[in-house]
Design a protein around this motif. Structure first.
Motif, mmCIF file in Angstrom:
data_model
loop_
_atom_site.group_PDB
_atom_site.id
_atom_site.type_symbol
_atom_site.label_atom_id
_atom_site.label_comp_id
_atom_site.label_asym_id
_atom_site.label_seq_id
_atom_site.Cartn_x
_atom_site.Cartn_y
_atom_site.Cartn_z
ATOM 1 N N ILE A 109 1.539 -31.775 -32.468
ATOM 2 C CA ILE A 109 1.662 -30.326 -32.627
ATOM 3 C C ILE A 109 3.027 -29.851 -32.138
ATOM 4 C CG2 ILE A 109 0.756 -28.099 -31.847
ATOM 5 C CD1 ILE A 109 -2.029 -29.419 -31.763
ATOM 6 N N ALA A 110 3.468 -30.392 -30.997
ATOM 7 C CA ALA A 110 4.802 -30.043 -30.489
ATOM 8 C C ALA A 110 5.882 -30.464 -31.466
ATOM 9 C CB ALA A 110 5.024 -30.694 -29.127
ATOM 10 N N ARG A 111 5.729 -31.617 -32.087
ATOM 11 C CA ARG A 111 6.704 -32.077 -33.078
ATOM 12 C C ARG A 111 6.788 -31.108 -34.254
ATOM 13 N NH1 ARG A 111 5.659 -37.665 -36.153
ATOM 14 N NH2 ARG A 111 3.930 -36.411 -36.956
ATOM 15 N N ALA A 112 5.637 -30.628 -34.721
ATOM 16 C CA ALA A 112 5.637 -29.678 -35.834
ATOM 17 C C ALA A 112 6.266 -28.349 -35.431
ATOM 18 C CB ALA A 112 4.202 -29.459 -36.332
ATOM 19 N N LEU A 113 6.084 -27.954 -34.166
ATOM 20 C CA LEU A 113 6.641 -26.680 -33.698
ATOM 21 C C LEU A 113 8.142 -26.751 -33.430
ATOM 22 C CD1 LEU A 113 3.872 -25.614 -31.160
ATOM 23 C CD2 LEU A 113 4.380 -24.509 -33.350
ATOM 24 N N ALA A 114 8.687 -27.958 -33.337
ATOM 25 C CA ALA A 114 10.087 -28.119 -32.949
ATOM 26 C C ALA A 114 11.056 -27.480 -33.937
ATOM 27 C CB ALA A 114 10.418 -29.605 -32.777
ATOM 28 N N LEU A 115 10.630 -27.327 -35.195
ATOM 29 C CA LEU A 115 11.492 -26.714 -36.204
ATOM 30 C C LEU A 115 11.244 -25.214 -36.333
ATOM 31 C CD1 LEU A 115 11.433 -29.464 -38.992
ATOM 32 C CD2 LEU A 115 13.359 -28.793 -37.553
ATOM 33 N N SER A 116 10.456 -24.643 -35.431
ATOM 34 C CA SER A 116 10.126 -23.205 -35.458
ATOM 35 C C SER A 116 9.648 -22.770 -36.838
ATOM 36 C CB SER A 116 11.353 -22.374 -35.044
ATOM 37 O OG SER A 116 11.777 -22.718 -33.747
ATOM 38 N N PRO A 117 8.561 -23.377 -37.337
ATOM 39 C CA PRO A 117 8.104 -23.077 -38.701
ATOM 40 C C PRO A 117 7.576 -21.660 -38.848
ATOM 41 C CG PRO A 117 6.480 -24.381 -37.533
ATOM 42 C CD PRO A 117 7.684 -24.323 -36.645
ATOM 43 N N ARG A 118 7.750 -21.108 -40.028
ATOM 44 C CA ARG A 118 7.159 -19.804 -40.332
ATOM 45 C C ARG A 118 5.643 -19.923 -40.451
ATOM 46 N NH1 ARG A 118 10.330 -16.292 -43.217
ATOM 47 N NH2 ARG A 118 8.688 -14.780 -42.767
ATOM 48 N N LEU A 119 5.182 -21.080 -40.927
ATOM 49 C CA LEU A 119 3.765 -21.297 -41.193
ATOM 50 C C LEU A 119 3.363 -22.657 -40.639
ATOM 51 C CD1 LEU A 119 1.082 -20.535 -42.736
ATOM 52 C CD2 LEU A 119 2.059 -21.722 -44.718
ATOM 53 N N MET A 120 2.237 -22.697 -39.917
ATOM 54 C CA MET A 120 1.691 -23.953 -39.416
ATOM 55 C C MET A 120 0.389 -24.273 -40.141
ATOM 56 S SD MET A 120 3.221 -25.760 -36.968
ATOM 57 C CE MET A 120 1.914 -26.516 -36.002
ATOM 58 N N LEU A 121 0.254 -25.538 -40.541
ATOM 59 C CA LEU A 121 -0.947 -26.018 -41.207
ATOM 60 C C LEU A 121 -1.615 -27.070 -40.324
ATOM 61 C CD1 LEU A 121 0.563 -26.587 -44.787
ATOM 62 C CD2 LEU A 121 -0.474 -24.494 -43.891
ATOM 63 N N PHE A 122 -2.911 -26.921 -40.091
ATOM 64 C CA PHE A 122 -3.663 -27.878 -39.289
ATOM 65 C C PHE A 122 -4.790 -28.440 -40.148
ATOM 66 C CE2 PHE A 122 -1.831 -24.969 -36.198
ATOM 67 C CZ PHE A 122 -1.374 -25.820 -35.196
ATOM 68 N N ASP A 123 -4.771 -29.748 -40.376
ATOM 69 C CA ASP A 123 -5.788 -30.392 -41.197
ATOM 70 C C ASP A 123 -6.786 -31.127 -40.308
ATOM 71 O OD1 ASP A 123 -7.269 -31.435 -43.228
ATOM 72 O OD2 ASP A 123 -5.801 -32.936 -43.857
ATOM 73 N N GLU A 124 -7.872 -30.438 -39.951
ATOM 74 C CA GLU A 124 -8.907 -31.006 -39.088
ATOM 75 C C GLU A 124 -8.273 -31.783 -37.929
ATOM 76 O OE1 GLU A 124 -12.297 -32.789 -40.977
ATOM 77 O OE2 GLU A 124 -11.810 -31.863 -42.883
ATOM 78 N N PRO A 125 -7.527 -31.095 -37.089
ATOM 79 C CA PRO A 125 -6.721 -31.790 -36.075
ATOM 80 C C PRO A 125 -7.521 -32.498 -34.997
ATOM 81 C CG PRO A 125 -6.693 -29.417 -35.713
ATOM 82 C CD PRO A 125 -7.368 -29.634 -37.033
ATOM 83 N N THR A 126 -8.838 -32.283 -34.929
ATOM 84 C CA THR A 126 -9.639 -32.963 -33.901
ATOM 85 C C THR A 126 -10.595 -33.989 -34.486
ATOM 86 O OG1 THR A 126 -11.373 -31.257 -33.971
ATOM 87 C CG2 THR A 126 -9.543 -30.922 -32.416
ATOM 88 N N SER A 127 -10.553 -34.197 -35.800
ATOM 89 C CA SER A 127 -11.561 -35.052 -36.431
ATOM 90 C C SER A 127 -11.478 -36.503 -35.984
ATOM 91 C CB SER A 127 -11.428 -34.983 -37.958
ATOM 92 O OG SER A 127 -10.167 -35.487 -38.368
ATOM 93 N N ALA A 128 -10.278 -36.965 -35.614
ATOM 94 C CA ALA A 128 -10.115 -38.367 -35.215
ATOM 95 C C ALA A 128 -10.135 -38.549 -33.701
ATOM 96 C CB ALA A 128 -8.809 -38.915 -35.788
ATOM 97 N N LEU A 129 -10.471 -37.502 -32.959
ATOM 98 C CA LEU A 129 -10.386 -37.558 -31.505
ATOM 99 C C LEU A 129 -11.730 -37.854 -30.858
ATOM 100 C CD1 LEU A 129 -8.094 -34.500 -30.696
ATOM 101 C CD2 LEU A 129 -7.433 -36.894 -30.946
ATOM 102 N N ASP A 130 -11.661 -38.486 -29.704
ATOM 103 C CA ASP A 130 -12.819 -38.639 -28.855
ATOM 104 C C ASP A 130 -13.265 -37.250 -28.401
ATOM 105 O OD1 ASP A 130 -13.916 -38.905 -25.894
ATOM 106 O OD2 ASP A 130 -14.242 -40.831 -26.898
ATOM 107 N N PRO A 131 -14.578 -37.008 -28.291
ATOM 108 C CA PRO A 131 -15.043 -35.670 -27.885
ATOM 109 C C PRO A 131 -14.392 -35.148 -26.612
ATOM 110 C CG PRO A 131 -16.893 -36.989 -28.639
ATOM 111 C CD PRO A 131 -15.704 -37.909 -28.615
ATOM 112 N N SER A 132 -14.036 -36.041 -25.698
ATOM 113 C CA SER A 132 -13.420 -35.596 -24.449
ATOM 114 C C SER A 132 -12.026 -35.019 -24.656
ATOM 115 C CB SER A 132 -13.343 -36.772 -23.463
ATOM 116 O OG SER A 132 -12.512 -37.805 -23.978
#
Length: 361
Positions: free
Chosen positions: A156-179
């Motif tokens: 997420i920080a990498r995507a924000l580094a270019l100061s985008p006008r628009l951010m897209l998140f594609d199920e950003p927690t789907s591959a994560l452990d519940p914790s």
């Protein structure tokens, strides 16, 4: 140039979007707009075209019909697409960091290569991002040395580094452990509160409800439902929408009920505070509280033994209780000052939307 009194042009405009993959219609004439500073959440069953839609908006994948415009400029259309120069940032289901680079280098590579930012400046800005997301001490580590949640926050920080006008998140927690899910959702919520325009695809429907300005429900490449979160949640137009949200939201926020009904209902236990309803109807504190929510107050004496259950059932939006009591599942509100002596207002402790509106979230 916008005419005086006219609504500003949307930042994102998707018009008649069509996409086919291996002869199958994946996006079927989708159209919607998104204003700057707003958050659109896209929900729907697996395989309905959500990821394809985000990739089309970003310019990563071609389309067969329709257009995607960002700030009026064509970004995608038949035979013409482009990824731009960082105007759109995208976070994928898997974090997809470069494994051979440190976390710091992952974040600085795009500003240096795309915008020509000097290394020292890029690193200083990247450290600021890492500091903001609590990963400053992990800057020198490689992705394999980070937890799943840390890698996704880094993405997420990498995507924000270019100061985008628009951010897209594609199920950003789907591959994560519940914790790890909570820390990533918390970061996205933090970015949202800072005014970032975003489109979020998620199966976390309670989370979707808490951040969205509008929700789109898709099925088989089409838009089934679209509207404000309270409309989609409380007045679903299709069986698919009802099924999606009934599983993910076991309770409805009192704020939803207040906004839809135009009435703030305050419940009083029959065996609770011994106070006349007529005297409370003239109480300026209750009147002011309702006025702040754009509604009128209503008082209801109720026979209940489990206050949080009463709130979840929707029989009242707030409760009037003795301020000496501290039942589990409730939180006392600062608005209690000015009520008759010994009385306090209480809300459901887990109703984050309502508590936020009352300045407690």
């Amino acid at each position: 140039m916008t005419k005086a009194g006219a609504a500003p042009a949307p930042l994102l405009a998707v018009a008649g979007l069509v996409a086919r993959r291996q002869g199958r219609l994946v996006l079927d004439h989708l159209s919607f707009t998104l204003a700057e500073g707003q958050c659109l959440v896209i929900c729907g069953p697996s395989g309905c075209g959500k990821t394809t839609l985000l990739r089309a908006i970003s310019g990563l994948d071609p389309v067969d019909g329709g257009t995607v415009r960002l700030d009026g400029q064509l970004r995608n259309g038949p035979g013409r697409r482009g990824c731009g120069r960082g105007e759109v940032g995208m976070v994928f289901q898997g974090e997809q960091l470069y494994r051979h680079l440190s976390l710091l280098d992952n974040i600085t590579i795009a500003p240096r290569l795309v915008h020509g930012v000097p290394r020292r400046q890029a690193e200083a800005e990247a450290m600021g991002l890492l500091r903001a997301i609590g990963l400053e001490d992990k800057a020198a580590r490689h992705p394999g040395q980070l937890s799943g949640g840390e890698r996704q926050r880094g993405a997420i920080a990498r995507a924000l580094a270019l100061s985008p006008r628009l951010m897209l998140f594609d199920e950003p927690t789907s591959a994560l452990d519940p914790s790890c899910v909570r820390e990533v959702l918390g970061l996205i919520r933090q970015i949202r509160e800072q005014g970032q325009t975003m489109v979020v695809v998620t199966h976390q429907t309670a989370f979707a409800r808490s951040i969205a300005d509008s929700i789109v429900v898709m099925e088989r490449g089409r838009i089934l439902d679209v509207g404000s979160p309270e409309q989609v949640l409380l007045e679903p137009g299709t069986a698919t929408t009802r099924q999606l949200f009934s599983g993910g939201l076991p309770e409805v926020s009192a704020l939803d009920r207040v906004r839809l009904s135009g009435t703030l209902t305050i419940g009083i236990a029959a065996e609770g505070p011994n106070v006349a309803l007529e005297s409370l109807r003239c109480n300026p504190v209750l009147a002011l509280l309702a006025r702040r929510q754009g509604c009128t107050p209503a008082l209801r004496r109720l026979d209940f033994t489990t206050p949080p259950l009463l709130l979840r059932a929707g029989l009242a939006d707030l409760l009037l209780v003795r301020n000496s009591s501290d039942p589990a599942g409730l939180v006392m509100l600062p608005e209690s000052e000015g009520l008759p002596p010994g009385l306090a207002l209480a809300a459901a402790a887990n109703d984050t939307l309502w508590l936020k509106a009352l300045g407690r979230g």
